[in-house]
Design a protein around this motif. Structure first.
Motif, PDB file in Angstrom:
ATOM      1  N   THR A  26       0.717  -1.246   0.046  1.00 44.28           N
ATOM      2  CA  THR A  26      -0.116   0.111   0.394  1.00 44.28           C
ATOM      3  C   THR A  26       0.425   1.413  -0.258  1.00 44.28           C
ATOM      4  O   THR A  26       0.024   2.278  -0.478  1.00 44.28           O
ATOM      5  CB  THR A  26      -0.785   0.157   1.668  1.00 44.28           C
ATOM      6  N   THR A  33      -1.085   5.727  -8.048  1.00 44.90           N
ATOM      7  CA  THR A  33      -2.264   6.960  -8.704  1.00 44.90           C
ATOM      8  C   THR A  33      -2.096   8.653  -9.020  1.00 44.90           C
ATOM      9  O   THR A  33      -2.116   9.138 -10.183  1.00 44.90           O
ATOM     10  CB  THR A  33      -2.847   6.960  -7.007  1.00 44.90           C
ATOM     11  N   ILE A  54      -6.305  -2.645  -5.741  1.00 43.48           N
ATOM     12  CA  ILE A  54      -7.725  -2.212  -5.561  1.00 43.48           C
ATOM     13  C   ILE A  54      -8.273  -3.538  -5.195  1.00 43.48           C
ATOM     14  O   ILE A  54      -8.885  -3.657  -4.370  1.00 43.48           O
ATOM     15  CB  ILE A  54      -7.879  -1.766  -6.873  1.00 43.48           C
ATOM     16  N   HIS A  55      -7.653  -4.745  -5.845  1.00 36.77           N
ATOM     17  CA  HIS A  55      -8.651  -6.053  -5.565  1.00 36.77           C
ATOM     18  C   HIS A  55      -7.470  -6.848  -4.639  1.00 36.77           C
ATOM     19  O   HIS A  55      -8.647  -7.992  -3.522  1.00 36.77           O
ATOM     20  CB  HIS A  55      -8.543  -7.188  -6.559  1.00 36.77           C
ATOM     21  N   ASN A  58      -7.560  -3.220  -0.958  1.00 38.84           N
ATOM     22  CA  ASN A  58      -9.081  -2.488  -0.832  1.00 38.84           C
ATOM     23  C   ASN A  58      -8.585  -0.913  -0.612  1.00 38.84           C
ATOM     24  O   ASN A  58      -8.986   0.316  -0.590  1.00 38.84           O
ATOM     25  CB  ASN A  58      -9.309  -2.411   1.087  1.00 38.84           C
ATOM     26  N   LEU A  59      -7.188  -0.510  -1.496  1.00 39.21           N
ATOM     27  CA  LEU A  59      -7.736   0.775  -2.884  1.00 39.21           C
ATOM     28  C   LEU A  59      -8.982   1.234  -2.902  1.00 39.21           C
ATOM     29  O   LEU A  59      -8.975   1.253  -3.969  1.00 39.21           O
ATOM     30  CB  LEU A  59      -6.254   0.734  -3.187  1.00 39.21           C
ATOM     31  N   GLU A  60      -8.760   2.739  -2.712  1.00 32.60           N
ATOM     32  CA  GLU A  60     -10.287   3.007  -2.853  1.00 32.60           C
ATOM     33  C   GLU A  60      -9.628   4.401  -4.086  1.00 32.60           C
ATOM     34  O   GLU A  60      -9.255   5.331  -3.381  1.00 32.60           O
ATOM     35  CB  GLU A  60     -11.033   3.624  -1.546  1.00 32.60           C
ATOM     36  N   TYR A  61     -10.603   4.112  -4.895  1.00 34.56           N
ATOM     37  CA  TYR A  61     -10.160   5.246  -6.095  1.00 34.56           C
ATOM     38  C   TYR A  61     -11.220   5.742  -5.985  1.00 34.56           C
ATOM     39  O   TYR A  61     -12.193   5.107  -7.950  1.00 34.56           O
ATOM     40  CB  TYR A  61      -9.268   4.682  -7.234  1.00 34.56           C
ATOM     41  N   PRO A  62     -11.822   6.821  -6.396  1.00 32.96           N
ATOM     42  CA  PRO A  62     -14.126   7.372  -6.881  1.00 32.96           C
ATOM     43  C   PRO A  62     -13.815   7.364  -7.493  1.00 32.96           C
ATOM     44  O   PRO A  62     -14.669   6.963  -8.413  1.00 32.96           O
ATOM     45  CB  PRO A  62     -13.699   8.621  -5.596  1.00 32.96           C
ATOM     46  N   PHE A  64     -11.827   6.682 -11.080  1.00 34.38           N
ATOM     47  CA  PHE A  64     -11.096   5.334 -10.950  1.00 34.38           C
ATOM     48  C   PHE A  64     -11.574   5.482 -12.706  1.00 34.38           C
ATOM     49  O   PHE A  64     -11.212   5.211 -13.806  1.00 34.38           O
ATOM     50  CB  PHE A  64     -10.935   3.941 -10.546  1.00 34.38           C
TER      51      PHE A  64
END
Length: 254
Positions: A26, A33, A54-55, A58-62, A64
């Motif tokens: 992470t 990004t 992401i998979h 648990n990276l959150e990329y609004p 994306f």
């Protein structure tokens, strides 16, 4: 800030030679990004690393999918990393929980850009679009819209719109695929004609088409067995080849 060449070299190996050996993958979130936001080939290459984060982490990329949508430009069918990009895009669009407007925007943009794509790319992207229809039946109205625009200039789809939700793709129709049904390459025309029929439930395997090259297409055509077609013809007589013509009396081809 890294030179463009170094950026590419790092991103090509990052997903399989760096991230799996890090105690905290992470830590690469900011780097990836930022790279994803640069655009062009660097953004395409950053997709691999982002996919893992992401998979698996648990990276959150609004934004994306908005950024992924913006990467679709005419060069996408010609770049060196085309196979990698479409493989990952296929994975990102595999979820059945994606909204119909988003998937429709991707379908419409891929179809519009396909009008200027080479045959080897078209033989890959047409099955790709068919698979999206199989996963998201709500988007099939793009094909089965009897009251579509009378003229393509009236197409409500806004290709310049960067936000997929505002592109009005669901209000449009896939006249682009109908145009490809008259493509000069017979294999492309045959592939595009599939949408005239009911699609099977089984998805097409596009893994063997991702790296299809123009050389392979040409080689396939050259190796086809020629069919002897019987022809009936008359020997040419005279200047313009007509039997009872005044030129045939005064001019000879000997």
């Amino acid at each position: 800030q890294l030179p463009t060449g170094l950026y590419k070299k790092v991103l090509v190996i990052l997903h399989d030679s760096v991230l799996p050996y890090m105690n905290e993958p992470t830590l690469m979130m900011d780097f990836l990004t930022v790279a994803y936001g640069i655009g062009g080939a660097i953004s395409l290459l950053a997709l691999n690393g982002l996919f893992i984060l992401i998979h698996q982490h648990n990276l959150e990329y609004p934004d994306f999918y908005k950024k992924l949508y913006s990467l679709l430009d005419p060069s996408i069918y010609h770049v060196k990393y085309r196979a990698r990009f479409f493989h990952l895009t296929d994975l990102f669009l595999s979820s059945s929980h994606l909204p119909a407007y988003l998937v429709a925007a991707f379908i419409k943009r891929l179809a519009r850009l396909a009008l200027t794509a080479p045959p080897e790319a078209l033989l890959m992207v047409i099955p790709f679009i068919c698979n999206l229809f199989r996963r998201h039946p709500a988007c099939r109205l793009l094909v089965h819209r009897p009251a579509g625009p009378a003229d393509i200039s009236e197409d409500p789809y806004l290709i310049e719109e960067e936000e997929p939700s505002k592109s009005r793709a669901l209000e449009s129709s896939l006249w682009e695929i109908q145009s490809l049904q008259k493509h000069y390459h017979p294999d492309v025309a045959k592939a595009a004609a599939v949408l005239n029929q009911s699609l099977s439930e089984m998805e097409d395997d596009i893994s063997g088409l991702l790296e299809l090259s123009a050389y392979e297409l040409f080689d396939k055509e050259v190796k086809k067995k020629a069919v002897d077609v019987p022809l009936e013809f008359e020997l040419v007589r005279g200047l313009f080849g007509k039997k009872n013509d005044i030129f045939a009396e005064h001019f000879s081809l000997d």
